[in-house]
Design an enzyme around this catalytic site. Structure first.
Site, PDB file in Angstrom:
ATOM      1  N   PHE A 115       0.283  -0.854  -0.316  1.00  0.00           N
ATOM      2  CA  PHE A 115       0.413  -0.159  -0.145  1.00  0.00           C
ATOM      3  C   PHE A 115       0.789   1.230  -0.112  1.00  0.00           C
ATOM      4  CE2 PHE A 115      -4.320   1.233   0.931  1.00  0.00           C
ATOM      5  CZ  PHE A 115      -5.196   0.600   0.001  1.00  0.00           C
ATOM      6  N   GLN A 235      -7.931  15.233   2.849  1.00  0.00           N
ATOM      7  CA  GLN A 235      -6.841  14.377   1.785  1.00  0.00           C
ATOM      8  C   GLN A 235      -7.448  14.140   0.404  1.00  0.00           C
ATOM      9  OE1 GLN A 235      -5.905  10.068   2.284  1.00  0.00           O
ATOM     10  NE2 GLN A 235      -3.947  10.400   2.699  1.00  0.00           N
ATOM     11  N   HIS A 237      -7.543  11.845  -2.392  1.00  0.00           N
ATOM     12  CA  HIS A 237      -7.211  10.117  -3.282  1.00  0.00           C
ATOM     13  C   HIS A 237      -6.853  10.627  -4.947  1.00  0.00           C
ATOM     14  CE1 HIS A 237      -6.630   6.419  -3.100  1.00  0.00           C
ATOM     15  NE2 HIS A 237      -6.601   5.887  -2.654  1.00  0.00           N
ATOM     16  N   LEU A 247     -14.454   5.738  -5.377  1.00  0.00           N
ATOM     17  CA  LEU A 247     -12.875   5.384  -4.979  1.00  0.00           C
ATOM     18  C   LEU A 247     -12.957   4.531  -5.572  1.00  0.00           C
ATOM     19  CD1 LEU A 247     -10.603   6.635  -3.338  1.00  0.00           C
ATOM     20  CD2 LEU A 247     -10.954   4.236  -1.590  1.00  0.00           C
ATOM     21  N   GLU A 250      -6.539   2.124  -3.093  1.00  0.00           N
ATOM     22  CA  GLU A 250      -5.209   2.022  -3.401  1.00  0.00           C
ATOM     23  C   GLU A 250      -4.425   0.955  -3.722  1.00  0.00           C
ATOM     24  OE1 GLU A 250      -2.606   5.115  -0.877  1.00  0.00           O
ATOM     25  OE2 GLU A 250      -2.360   3.255  -0.782  1.00  0.00           O
ATOM     26  N   ARG A 281      -0.238   9.564  -0.746  1.00  0.00           N
ATOM     27  CA  ARG A 281      -1.441  10.255  -1.739  1.00  0.00           C
ATOM     28  C   ARG A 281      -1.358  12.121  -1.726  1.00  0.00           C
ATOM     29  NH1 ARG A 281      -5.634   7.363   2.170  1.00  0.00           N
ATOM     30  NH2 ARG A 281      -5.726   4.872   1.065  1.00  0.00           N
ATOM     31  N   HIS A 347     -11.306  13.134   0.165  1.00  0.00           N
ATOM     32  CA  HIS A 347     -11.369  11.208   0.494  1.00  0.00           C
ATOM     33  C   HIS A 347     -11.054  11.080   1.996  1.00  0.00           C
ATOM     34  CE1 HIS A 347     -10.987   6.805   0.657  1.00  0.00           C
ATOM     35  NE2 HIS A 347      -9.249   6.623   1.495  1.00  0.00           N
ATOM     36  N   ARG A 388      -2.702  11.515   5.992  1.00  0.00           N
ATOM     37  CA  ARG A 388      -3.016   9.978   6.066  1.00  0.00           C
ATOM     38  C   ARG A 388      -2.451   9.143   5.431  1.00  0.00           C
ATOM     39  NH1 ARG A 388      -6.435   6.010   5.299  1.00  0.00           N
ATOM     40  NH2 ARG A 388      -7.786   6.949   5.078  1.00  0.00           N
TER      41      ARG A 388
HETATM   42  C1  LIG Z   1     -14.499   4.643  -0.004  1.00  0.00           C
HETATM   43  C2  LIG Z   1     -13.398   4.734   1.142  1.00  0.00           C
HETATM   44  C3  LIG Z   1     -12.308   3.438   1.558  1.00  0.00           C
HETATM   45  C4  LIG Z   1     -11.688   2.999   2.319  1.00  0.00           C
HETATM   46  N1  LIG Z   1     -10.619   3.235   2.241  1.00  0.00           N
HETATM   47  C5  LIG Z   1      -9.940   2.717   3.193  1.00  0.00           C
HETATM   48  C6  LIG Z   1      -9.062   1.789   3.762  1.00  0.00           C
HETATM   49  O1  LIG Z   1      -8.792   0.658   2.902  1.00  0.00           O
HETATM   50  N2  LIG Z   1      -8.294   1.393   4.567  1.00  0.00           N
HETATM   51  C7  LIG Z   1      -8.599   2.202   5.606  1.00  0.00           C
HETATM   52  O2  LIG Z   1      -7.926   2.327   6.186  1.00  0.00           O
HETATM   53  N3  LIG Z   1      -9.816   3.339   5.368  1.00  0.00           N
HETATM   54  C8  LIG Z   1     -10.423   3.914   4.527  1.00  0.00           C
HETATM   55  N4  LIG Z   1     -11.410   4.715   4.002  1.00  0.00           N
HETATM   56  C9  LIG Z   1     -11.682   5.687   5.394  1.00  0.00           C
HETATM   57  C10 LIG Z   1     -12.262   5.067   6.480  1.00  0.00           C
HETATM   58  O3  LIG Z   1     -13.701   4.087   5.848  1.00  0.00           O
HETATM   59  C11 LIG Z   1     -12.796   6.212   7.264  1.00  0.00           C
HETATM   60  O4  LIG Z   1     -11.828   6.772   8.021  1.00  0.00           O
HETATM   61  C12 LIG Z   1     -13.401   5.846   8.416  1.00  0.00           C
HETATM   62  O5  LIG Z   1     -14.144   4.427   8.084  1.00  0.00           O
HETATM   63  C13 LIG Z   1     -14.209   6.346   9.442  1.00  0.00           C
HETATM   64  O6  LIG Z   1     -14.934   5.622  10.756  1.00  0.00           O
HETATM   65  P1  LIG Z   1     -15.277   6.771  12.024  1.00  0.00           P
HETATM   66  O7  LIG Z   1     -15.661   5.619  12.667  1.00  0.00           O
HETATM   67  O8  LIG Z   1     -15.096   7.281  12.191  1.00  0.00           O
HETATM   68  O9  LIG Z   1     -17.081   7.245  10.501  1.00  0.00           O
HETATM   69  P2  LIG Z   1     -17.800   6.107  10.081  1.00  0.00           P
HETATM   70  O10 LIG Z   1     -17.970   5.563   9.540  1.00  0.00           O
HETATM   71  O11 LIG Z   1     -17.932   7.018   8.694  1.00  0.00           O
HETATM   72  O12 LIG Z   1     -19.749   7.117  10.703  1.00  0.00           O
HETATM   73  C14 LIG Z   1     -19.959   7.759  10.931  1.00  0.00           C
HETATM   74  C15 LIG Z   1     -21.233   7.612  12.099  1.00  0.00           C
HETATM   75  O13 LIG Z   1     -21.621   8.563  12.134  1.00  0.00           O
HETATM   76  C16 LIG Z   1     -23.222   9.037  12.095  1.00  0.00           C
HETATM   77  N5  LIG Z   1     -23.644  10.323  12.566  1.00  0.00           N
HETATM   78  C17 LIG Z   1     -23.031  11.182  11.689  1.00  0.00           C
HETATM   79  N6  LIG Z   1     -23.279  12.583  12.181  1.00  0.00           N
HETATM   80  C18 LIG Z   1     -24.489  12.202  12.703  1.00  0.00           C
HETATM   81  C19 LIG Z   1     -25.434  13.424  13.911  1.00  0.00           C
HETATM   82  N7  LIG Z   1     -25.438  13.966  13.559  1.00  0.00           N
HETATM   83  N8  LIG Z   1     -26.282  12.195  13.991  1.00  0.00           N
HETATM   84  C20 LIG Z   1     -25.857  10.645  14.309  1.00  0.00           C
HETATM   85  N9  LIG Z   1     -25.180   9.625  13.819  1.00  0.00           N
HETATM   86  C21 LIG Z   1     -23.931  10.555  13.385  1.00  0.00           C
HETATM   87  C22 LIG Z   1     -23.192   8.036  10.834  1.00  0.00           C
HETATM   88  O14 LIG Z   1     -24.751   7.505  11.100  1.00  0.00           O
HETATM   89  C23 LIG Z   1     -21.813   6.940  11.189  1.00  0.00           C
HETATM   90  O15 LIG Z   1     -22.965   6.206  12.285  1.00  0.00           O
HETATM   91  C24 LIG Z   1     -11.967   4.772   2.743  1.00  0.00           C
HETATM   92  C25 LIG Z   1     -12.757   5.775   2.990  1.00  0.00           C
HETATM   93  C26 LIG Z   1     -14.126   5.765   2.224  1.00  0.00           C
HETATM   94  C27 LIG Z   1     -14.726   6.712   2.146  1.00  0.00           C
END
Ligand SMILES: Cc1cc2nc3c(=O)[nH]c(=O)nc-3n(C[C@H](O)[C@H](O)[C@H](O)COP(=O)(O)OP(=O)(O)OC[C@H]3O[C@@H](n4cnc5c(N)ncnc54)[C@H](O)[C@@H]3O)c2cc1C
Length: 573
Positions: A115, A235, A237, A247, A250, A281, A347, A388
Site C-alpha cells: 500500500f 486528503q 485520493h 473510489l 489504492e 496520496r 477522501h 494519512r
Molecule cells: C470509499 C472509502 C474507502 C476507504 N478505504 C479505506 C481503507 O481501505 N482503509 C482505511 O484504513 N481507511 C479507508 N477509508 C477511510 C475510512 O474508511 C474512514 O476514515 C473511516 O471509516 C471513518 O470511520 P468512523 O468510524 O470515524 O466514521 P464513519 O464510518 O464515517 O461513521 C460515522 C457515523 O456517524 C454517524 N453520524 C454522523 N453524523 C451524525 C449525526 N448528526 N447524528 C447521529 N449520527 C451521526 C453516522 O450515522 C455513522 O454511523 C476509506 C474511506 C472511503 C470513503
C-alpha cells in the site's frame, strides 16, 4: 421524550462500534446513528487495515511508525503514532478472533499486500503490510463489530440525528437528537458522550465519501466551544472514478496497477523514483495535478489513466472484485481490457476534534473536558498529521476506539450525573419551526452546490492566498444567505429536505474553519500545498493549528508537535 443512559456513543462506524464493544456489558450504553448503523461509511472501506504482522515478508512496528510519521510530513504526534503501530498486530488478531474473514496466505495466515507509503527498513523498499478481505475490508469488520456489540446488549437508536451537545459548567451532560422516522426531538441525559461521527468530505464537489459525511459531530463540538485541530489538512485520493469521485482503492496499485498520462508514460517514476505508484496520496495527487496543468492529461483533459489490464481477469476477480464491478457499472468498461479514467477525489480529513491518547476531548488550555470523548475520523489525536497513509484509518478506529472504551469504563465511577439545562430542546424546536414556516429564500441544495464549487475551485490540492481569500468571501456570503434557507417539505416523517438544510449548516461552518486555518499556514506540508509558500518551514510551522469559535468570529492558536523518535527530515520517496 427524555432518554437516560450512562454512556452515549454517537456514530456507528468502526470507531463507535469498537468503543461500544469495549463499554458494553460493563454499563448501560446507547448508540445513536443518523444512518442505519451498518450503512456507515466505514462499510465502504476497501483496501485494508495496516499492521506489521510480517506474514508475507519481514516487518517491524518501528518501520510502520516511521512510515506513519514520514507520511504525515512530521506533523503526527509521535507518541500517538507509536501506539498505533505497536498495537496494530494485537488489534488485528483480536478482529480475527471475533470472526473477521481476512484473506489468507497459502499456509493459512492473514494475507497482506502493499500500500502507499508502507516500507521496510525505514523507507528502503515497499512492504506488504495491509491485511484485507478482498476489497471489502471495512464491510466485514463492520458486520463483525456490529454483531458483537448487539450480542453484548447495547441499545441502538437507529436513524436518530445528533443536533447539539448539552453542556453544564463546561461538562457534557447529554445531547439533543432528531428522530428521522417521526420528526420528534428527544433529549438524552448521560454521564459520558463519545463522538464518532466520521468525516466531512461533502464539503467538496467530488468526494469518495458517502452522503452522510457532513461533519455534524465536529460542528457540534465547535459550537460548544471546543477548538478544532489541523483543519487545513484535507486528503485528496488520487484515484476517484473520473467525474464521480467513487473510489478505486489504492489496493489496485498495491496489486500492481500503474498510473499513466496521455502518452502512456508511467509518470510517477519522475515524481517518486523510489516508491513510484505507491508513494503517499498527497505526493501522487499533486503529481497528477501537475501533469494535467502541463497538458499531459488524457486527451489534454483533467484526468489520468489507471492501468490494471496486465493484472489479468483472475487476479482482478480474486483481489479487486468490488472495484472491478464499480468500473463496469459506472463506466461500462472492463478493467481487465480497458484503462480506467481517474481524477483526485476528496477522501479524508486529517483534522478534527482534539483528543488525547485515550480519546478524551481537549478543551481550553488543552485540559480534558469531563465526560466528552472523540475517536475516528471526527477526532484528531493526532496520528495522521498532515497526510494519512492508506490503511491507517481502519487501524486508528479500532486501536483508539478500544482505548477510549477502556478509559470510559475506568472513568465512569468518577463521572457524576450533572443537571440538564432547562428546556434543552427549545432552541431547536424554534429553529425547526422557523425553517418550516419560512416561505421565501433559497433552497439548501443551491447553497450546497455553490459551497462545493467554491471549495473545489479554491481550496483543493493546490492553494494560494488570493484563491483562499476569494473562497472565504464566498463562504461568508453563503453563511449569510443560509440564514434564510427554505425547505419545500414541511412534513414530519423522513424529512430529508429538513435534515439536508441542517447538515448544510455544519458543512458551511467547517468550510469556513478549513479556509481560515489554510490561509494562516504559510508553508507547504503534507496535503496542504501553498503555491505561494512551496517549502515546508519547520522553524515556524512545525506546530498544530487550533481554531476556536468565540462569539461570531474565530480565534487561531497553535500547540507543539510531540516528537519522540524521529527528527523531521526532508521527505523523499
Ligand atoms: C470509499 C472509502 C474507502 C476507504 N478505504 C479505506 C481503507 O481501505 N482503509 C482505511 O484504513 N481507511 C479507508 N477509508 C477511510 C475510512 O474508511 C474512514 O476514515 C473511516 O471509516 C471513518 O470511520 P468512523 O468510524 O470515524 O466514521 P464513519 O464510518 O464515517 O461513521 C460515522 C457515523 O456517524 C454517524 N453520524 C454522523 N453524523 C451524525 C449525526 N448528526 N447524528 C447521529 N449520527 C451521526 C453516522 O450515522 C455513522 O454511523 C476509506 C474511506 C472511503 C470513503
Amino acid at each position: 421524550m427524555e432518554f437516560k443512559h450512562d454512556v452515549i456513543i454517537v456514530g456507528a462506524g468502526l470507531a463507535g462500534l469498537r468503543a461500544a464493544v469495549e463499554v458494553a456489558g460493563n454499563t448501560d450504553v446507547a448508540l445513536i446513528s443518523k444512518v442505519y448503523p451498518t450503512r456507515s461509511h466505514s462499510g465502504a472501506a476497501q483496501g485494508g487495515i495496516a499492521g506489521a504482522l510480517g506474514n508475507e515478508e519481514p516487518d517491524l512496528w518501528e518501520w510502520h511508525m516511521y512510515d506513519t510519521v514520514k507520511g504525515s510530513d512530521f506533523l503526527a504526534d509521535q507518541d500517538a503514532a507509536e501506539i498505533l503501530a505497536k498495537d496494530a498486530p494485537r488489534a488485528i488478531y483480536e478482529l480475527e478472533h471475533m470472526g473477521v474473514p481476512f484473506n489468507r496466505t497459502a499456509d493459512g495466515r492473514i494475507a497482506q499486500r502493499a500500500f502507499g507509503g508502507h516500507t521496510s527498513n525505514f523507507g528502503k523498499a515497499p512492504v506488504k503490510r495491509a491485511c484485507h478481505a478482498a476489497d471489502r475490508t471495512g464491510r466485514v469488520i463492520m458486520d463483525t463489530l456490529y454483531f458483537e456489540s448487539l450480542r453484548k446488549g447495547i441499545k441502538v437508536y437507529e436513524e436518530f440525528y445528533l443536533l447539539d451537545l448539552l453542556m453544564h459548567e463546561k461538562r457534557v451532560v447529554g445531547l439533543v437528537a432528531y428522530e428521522l422516522a417521526t420528526g420528534a426531538i428527544h433529549t438524552f441525559h448521560s454521564r459520558a458522550v463519545l463522538l464518532a461521527t466520521g468525516g466531512f468530505g461533502k464539503v467538496y464537489k467530488t468526494t469518495s465519501n458517502c452522503f452522510a459525511n457532513t461533519g455534524d459531530g465536529v460542528s457540534a463540538a465547535y459550537r460548544a466551544g471546543v477548538s478544532l485541530q489541523d483543519m487545513e489538512f484535507v486528503q485528496f485520493h488520487p484515484t476517484g472514478i473520473y467525474g464521480l469521485g467513487v473510489l478505486i482503492s489504492e489496493a489496485a496499485r498495491g496489486e500492481g496497477g500503474i498510473l499513466r498520462n496521455r502518452y502512456g508514460e508511467r509518470f510517477m517514476e519522475k515524481y517518486a523514483p523510489g516508491l513510484k505508484d505507491l508513494a503517499p496520496r498527497d505526493v501522487i495527487s499533486r503529481a497528477m495535478a501537475r501533469e494535467i496543468r502541463e497538458e499531459r492529461g488524457i486527451h489534454g483533459r483533467d484526468f489520468m489513466h489507471l492501468d490494471l489490464t496486465h493484472l489479468g481477469k483472475d487476479r482482478l476477480a480474486e483481489k479487486l472484485s468490488d472495484i472491478s464491478s464499480f468500473v463496469r457499472i459506472y463506466l461500462g468498461i472492463d478493467p481487465a481490457d480497458d484503462l480506467i479514467p481517474v481524477q483526485h477525489t476528496c477522501h479524508y480529513m486529517m483534522g478534527g476534534i482534539p483528543a488525547n491518547l485515550d480519546g478524551q476531548v481537549l478543551g481550553e488550555n488543552q485540559q480534558v473536558i469531563q465526560g466528552l470523548y472523540a475517536v475516528g475520523e471526527c477526532a484528531c489525536i493526532s496520528v495522521h498529521g498532515a497526510n494519512r497513509l492508506g490503511c491507517n484509518s481502519l487501524l486508528d478506529l479500532v486501536v483508539f476506539g478500544h482505548r477510549a472504551g477502556k478509559r470510559i469504563v475506568r472513568e465512569l465511577g468518577d463521572l457524576a450525573w450533572n443537571p440538564m439545562p432547562k428546556e434543552p430542546d427549545k432552541s431547536f424546536l424554534v429553529k425547526i419551526e422557523h425553517l418550516k414556516e419560512r416561505q421565501k429564500g433559497e433552497s439548501a441544495w443551491v447553497l450546497r452546490n455553490e459551497m462545493q464549487g467554491i471549495m473545489t475551485a479554491h481550496c483543493s490540492v493546490f492553494r494560494k492566498k488570493e484563491d483562499l481569500e476569494k473562497a472565504l468571501a464566498g463562504i461568508q456570503s453563503l453563511m449569510e444567505r443560509y440564514e434564510k434557507v427554505v425547505i419545500d417539505n414541511r412534513g414530519m416523517r423522513f424529512n430529508t429536505d429538513l435534515t439536508e438544510a441542517i447538515e448544510l449548516g455544519s458543512l458551511l461552518n467547517l468550510s469556513h474553519v478549513i479556509l481560515v486555518s489554510a490561509m494562516a499556514r504559510e508553508e507547504s506540508r503534507g496535503a496542504h500545498f501553498r503555491e505561494d509558500y512551496p517549502e515546508r518551514d519547520d522553524q515556524n510551522w512545525l506546530k498544530h493549528t487550533l481554531i476556536q469559535k468565540t462569539g461570531e468570529v474565530c480565534r487561531l492558536s497553535y500547540k507543539p508537535v510531540t516528537i519522540t523518535r524521529f527528527e523531521p527530515k526532508p521527505r523523499v520517496y
